[in-house]
Design an enzyme around this catalytic site. Structure first.
Site, PDB file in Angstrom:
ATOM      1  N   ASP A 132     -61.431 -57.771 -85.773  1.00 53.19           N
ATOM      2  CA  ASP A 132     -60.898 -56.770 -84.839  1.00 53.19           C
ATOM      3  C   ASP A 132     -62.036 -55.910 -84.291  1.00 53.19           C
ATOM      4  OD1 ASP A 132     -58.455 -57.684 -85.678  1.00 53.19           O
ATOM      5  OD2 ASP A 132     -57.741 -55.757 -86.435  1.00 53.19           O
ATOM      6  N   ARG A 182     -60.939 -62.851 -78.627  1.00 47.84           N
ATOM      7  CA  ARG A 182     -59.592 -62.347 -78.329  1.00 47.84           C
ATOM      8  C   ARG A 182     -59.797 -61.126 -77.431  1.00 47.84           C
ATOM      9  NH1 ARG A 182     -57.816 -58.728 -82.681  1.00 47.84           N
ATOM     10  NH2 ARG A 182     -57.093 -60.455 -83.921  1.00 47.84           N
ATOM     11  N   GLU A 280     -49.364 -46.522 -77.333  1.00 47.41           N
ATOM     12  CA  GLU A 280     -49.391 -47.567 -76.306  1.00 47.41           C
ATOM     13  C   GLU A 280     -48.164 -47.495 -75.410  1.00 47.41           C
ATOM     14  OE1 GLU A 280     -52.024 -50.696 -78.886  1.00 47.41           O
ATOM     15  OE2 GLU A 280     -49.867 -50.908 -78.837  1.00 47.41           O
TER      16      GLU A 280
HETATM   17  C1  LIG Z   1     -52.808 -59.775 -80.969  1.00 44.54           C
HETATM   18  C2  LIG Z   1     -53.361 -58.415 -80.636  1.00 44.54           C
HETATM   19  C3  LIG Z   1     -54.517 -57.968 -81.276  1.00 44.54           C
HETATM   20  C4  LIG Z   1     -55.053 -56.724 -80.955  1.00 44.54           C
HETATM   21  N1  LIG Z   1     -56.226 -56.327 -81.538  1.00 44.54           N
HETATM   22  C5  LIG Z   1     -56.835 -55.199 -81.112  1.00 44.54           C
HETATM   23  C6  LIG Z   1     -58.121 -54.830 -81.585  1.00 44.54           C
HETATM   24  O1  LIG Z   1     -58.722 -55.509 -82.431  1.00 44.54           O
HETATM   25  N2  LIG Z   1     -58.694 -53.694 -81.084  1.00 44.54           N
HETATM   26  C7  LIG Z   1     -58.068 -52.925 -80.136  1.00 44.54           C
HETATM   27  O2  LIG Z   1     -58.650 -51.923 -79.684  1.00 44.54           O
HETATM   28  N3  LIG Z   1     -56.825 -53.219 -79.707  1.00 44.54           N
HETATM   29  C8  LIG Z   1     -56.200 -54.337 -80.170  1.00 44.54           C
HETATM   30  N4  LIG Z   1     -54.947 -54.647 -79.701  1.00 44.54           N
HETATM   31  C9  LIG Z   1     -54.188 -53.654 -78.899  1.00 44.54           C
HETATM   32  C10 LIG Z   1     -54.535 -53.694 -77.426  1.00 44.54           C
HETATM   33  O3  LIG Z   1     -55.828 -53.159 -77.209  1.00 44.54           O
HETATM   34  C11 LIG Z   1     -53.540 -52.871 -76.593  1.00 44.54           C
HETATM   35  O4  LIG Z   1     -53.556 -51.547 -76.973  1.00 44.54           O
HETATM   36  C12 LIG Z   1     -52.110 -53.320 -76.672  1.00 44.54           C
HETATM   37  O5  LIG Z   1     -52.031 -54.723 -76.692  1.00 44.54           O
HETATM   38  C13 LIG Z   1     -51.314 -52.805 -75.456  1.00 44.54           C
HETATM   39  O6  LIG Z   1     -51.880 -53.292 -74.283  1.00 44.54           O
HETATM   40  P1  LIG Z   1     -51.222 -54.447 -73.382  1.00 44.54           P
HETATM   41  O7  LIG Z   1     -52.292 -55.387 -72.989  1.00 44.54           O
HETATM   42  O8  LIG Z   1     -50.042 -55.034 -74.060  1.00 44.54           O
HETATM   43  O9  LIG Z   1     -50.854 -53.718 -72.042  1.00 44.54           O
HETATM   44  P2  LIG Z   1     -50.002 -52.396 -71.742  1.00 44.54           P
HETATM   45  O10 LIG Z   1     -50.208 -52.128 -70.310  1.00 44.54           O
HETATM   46  O11 LIG Z   1     -50.338 -51.318 -72.712  1.00 44.54           O
HETATM   47  O12 LIG Z   1     -48.541 -52.879 -72.026  1.00 44.54           O
HETATM   48  C14 LIG Z   1     -47.866 -53.787 -71.178  1.00 44.54           C
HETATM   49  C15 LIG Z   1     -46.392 -53.687 -71.498  1.00 44.54           C
HETATM   50  O13 LIG Z   1     -46.177 -54.246 -72.806  1.00 44.54           O
HETATM   51  C16 LIG Z   1     -45.274 -53.460 -73.541  1.00 44.54           C
HETATM   52  N5  LIG Z   1     -45.979 -52.846 -74.687  1.00 44.54           N
HETATM   53  C17 LIG Z   1     -47.303 -52.770 -74.896  1.00 44.54           C
HETATM   54  N6  LIG Z   1     -47.581 -52.181 -76.077  1.00 44.54           N
HETATM   55  C18 LIG Z   1     -46.377 -51.867 -76.608  1.00 44.54           C
HETATM   56  C19 LIG Z   1     -45.980 -51.240 -77.802  1.00 44.54           C
HETATM   57  N7  LIG Z   1     -46.851 -50.809 -78.705  1.00 44.54           N
HETATM   58  N8  LIG Z   1     -44.648 -51.081 -78.015  1.00 44.54           N
HETATM   59  C20 LIG Z   1     -43.733 -51.517 -77.129  1.00 44.54           C
HETATM   60  N9  LIG Z   1     -44.051 -52.108 -75.968  1.00 44.54           N
HETATM   61  C21 LIG Z   1     -45.348 -52.287 -75.718  1.00 44.54           C
HETATM   62  C22 LIG Z   1     -44.736 -52.395 -72.601  1.00 44.54           C
HETATM   63  O14 LIG Z   1     -43.611 -52.894 -71.973  1.00 44.54           O
HETATM   64  C23 LIG Z   1     -45.868 -52.248 -71.609  1.00 44.54           C
HETATM   65  O15 LIG Z   1     -45.435 -51.770 -70.374  1.00 44.54           O
HETATM   66  C24 LIG Z   1     -54.396 -55.890 -80.005  1.00 44.54           C
HETATM   67  C25 LIG Z   1     -53.239 -56.356 -79.362  1.00 44.54           C
HETATM   68  C26 LIG Z   1     -52.727 -57.590 -79.652  1.00 44.54           C
HETATM   69  C27 LIG Z   1     -51.485 -58.040 -78.932  1.00 44.54           C
END
Ligand SMILES: Cc1cc2nc3c(=O)[nH]c(=O)nc-3n(C[C@H](O)[C@H](O)[C@H](O)COP(=O)(O)OP(=O)(O)OC[C@H]3O[C@@H](n4cnc5c(N)ncnc54)[C@H](O)[C@@H]3O)c2cc1C
Length: 295
Positions: A132, A182, A280
């Site tokens: 991560d 990732r 988020e």
């Molecule tokens: C498999 C995986 C591994 C990850 N590992 C890391 C890491 O190592 N380091 C790091 O900094 N971040 C990590 N993240 C988190 C990432 O950085 C984002 O904060 C998170 O994925 C939200 O961003 P998004 O791309 O989904 O887009 P966004 O624009 O935030 O979300 C898009 C849409 O998805 C839905 N959504 C998003 N998040 C949520 C939530 N929490 N609850 C409900 N609905 C939601 C909503 O409908 C939102 O409008 C990881 C995420 C995933 C999926």
């Protein structure tokens, strides 16, 4: 960044709340939205359910900022058990680890050894270890850690955060290693000097970095719940999402032939992680309050 999001991210580092919320029944009820349970067995059972919908899994045990080497060693052992449990259940032996859970604040060399040992075990089970990415103060050390381990173990991947303005340069640095990446947007509170802040700017940066990685020959996994962005990108890469977020989209994408993997979290150290999930999507706060009061 909105005031609410910034406040929630600030609270994620609050020790007083972090000690109390996980011990309360209300807190546990609320956290259930994003995790099937605190035990490894809960994660495995959830993985089996997802597998029926052709969705692969990657497991992560919650925990970060370890300050005692014995705890880091315990975390590594616990990941070994997770790899065995995944193999026994017939699931992909993929785990995702936080460097500071495995001791990065204490000794980067020992942390690299722990991740190497896990990579070796995962390789013997045909699996993978993902590293991560945490706060921006840790990016240099995490890149060095990844470079050290990746030279010895091809089955190790790294998370990169599109919101950091430095990431395109980090990609160029890593490409000669044929990295497994990732790509995420990024979840921590970062200063505007070093990180894009608006949703639009972060999405644009995500798109640019994803295309840069693919053009450079990296093995890319798109970790995002932003289905519009994924559709726009239209890249032939594995899609990764979080357990409990957009589950219907996960099933729809998998049924349509996309490779989908869901990150399942477990463990009792969920407070800081849970606050980041609330940040988020601040609408989650109302869900959390309703779950906490049991309605
Ligand atoms: C498999 C995986 C591994 C990850 N590992 C890391 C890491 O190592 N380091 C790091 O900094 N971040 C990590 N993240 C988190 C990432 O950085 C984002 O904060 C998170 O994925 C939200 O961003 P998004 O791309 O989904 O887009 P966004 O624009 O935030 O979300 C898009 C849409 O998805 C839905 N959504 C998003 N998040 C949520 C939530 N929490 N609850 C409900 N609905 C939601 C909503 O409908 C939102 O409008 C990881 C995420 C995933 C999926």
């Amino acid at each position: 960044m909105s005031v609410l999001r910034s406040t929630l991210l600030g609270l994620s580092r609050n020790h007083w709340l972090g000690k109390r919320l996980p011990n309360s029944a209300a807190g546990r009820r609320a956290a259930r939205k994003f995790m099937p349970g605190e035990r490894l067995e809960d994660a495995i059972e959830a993985g089996k359910r997802l597998q029926k919908d052709h969705i692969a899994v990657v497991l992560t045990e919650l925990g970060e900022d370890i300050t005692d080497a014995a705890d880091a060693q315990r975390a590594a052992q616990s990941y070994e058990l997770a790899l065995d449990a995944l193999a026994e259940a017939g699931l992909d032996t993929h785990v995702s680890v936080k460097p500071t859970h495995l001791g990065l604040h204490l000794d980067p060399g020992d942390t690299a050894e722990r991740i190497s040992a896990l990579a070796e075990k995962a390789a013997s089970l045909n699996g993978m270890v993902f590293v991560d990415m945490e706060g921006s103060n840790l990016v240099d050390r995490t890149l060095e850690l990844y470079e050290t381990v990746k030279r010895r173990h091809p089955n190790v991947g790294l998370c990169l955060q599109a919101y950091l303005k430095r990431t395109p340069a980090d990609v160029e640095r890593l490409l000669p290693l044929q990295p497994r990446i990732r790509l995420v947007k990024g979840t921590y509170r970062e200063h505007a000097e070093i990180a894009f802040q608006s949703r639009r700017d972060v999405s644009d940066a995500y798109e640019r970095v994803a295309r840069q990685l693919v053009a450079g020959g990296a093995d890319v996994r798109l970790a995002s719940q932003d289905v519009d962005l994924l559709r726009r990108l239209d890249l032939d890469c594995e899609i990764q999402m979080m357990y409990g977020v957009r589950a219907a989209d996960q099933r729809r994408l998998a049924a349509g032939g996309k490779r989908v993997r869901v990150l399942i979290s477990y463990g009792s150290e969920w407070f800081a992680w849970y606050m980041r999930r609330l940040a988020e999507r601040p609408a989650n706060l109302w869900f959390a309050i309703r779950a906490a009061v049991g309605s």
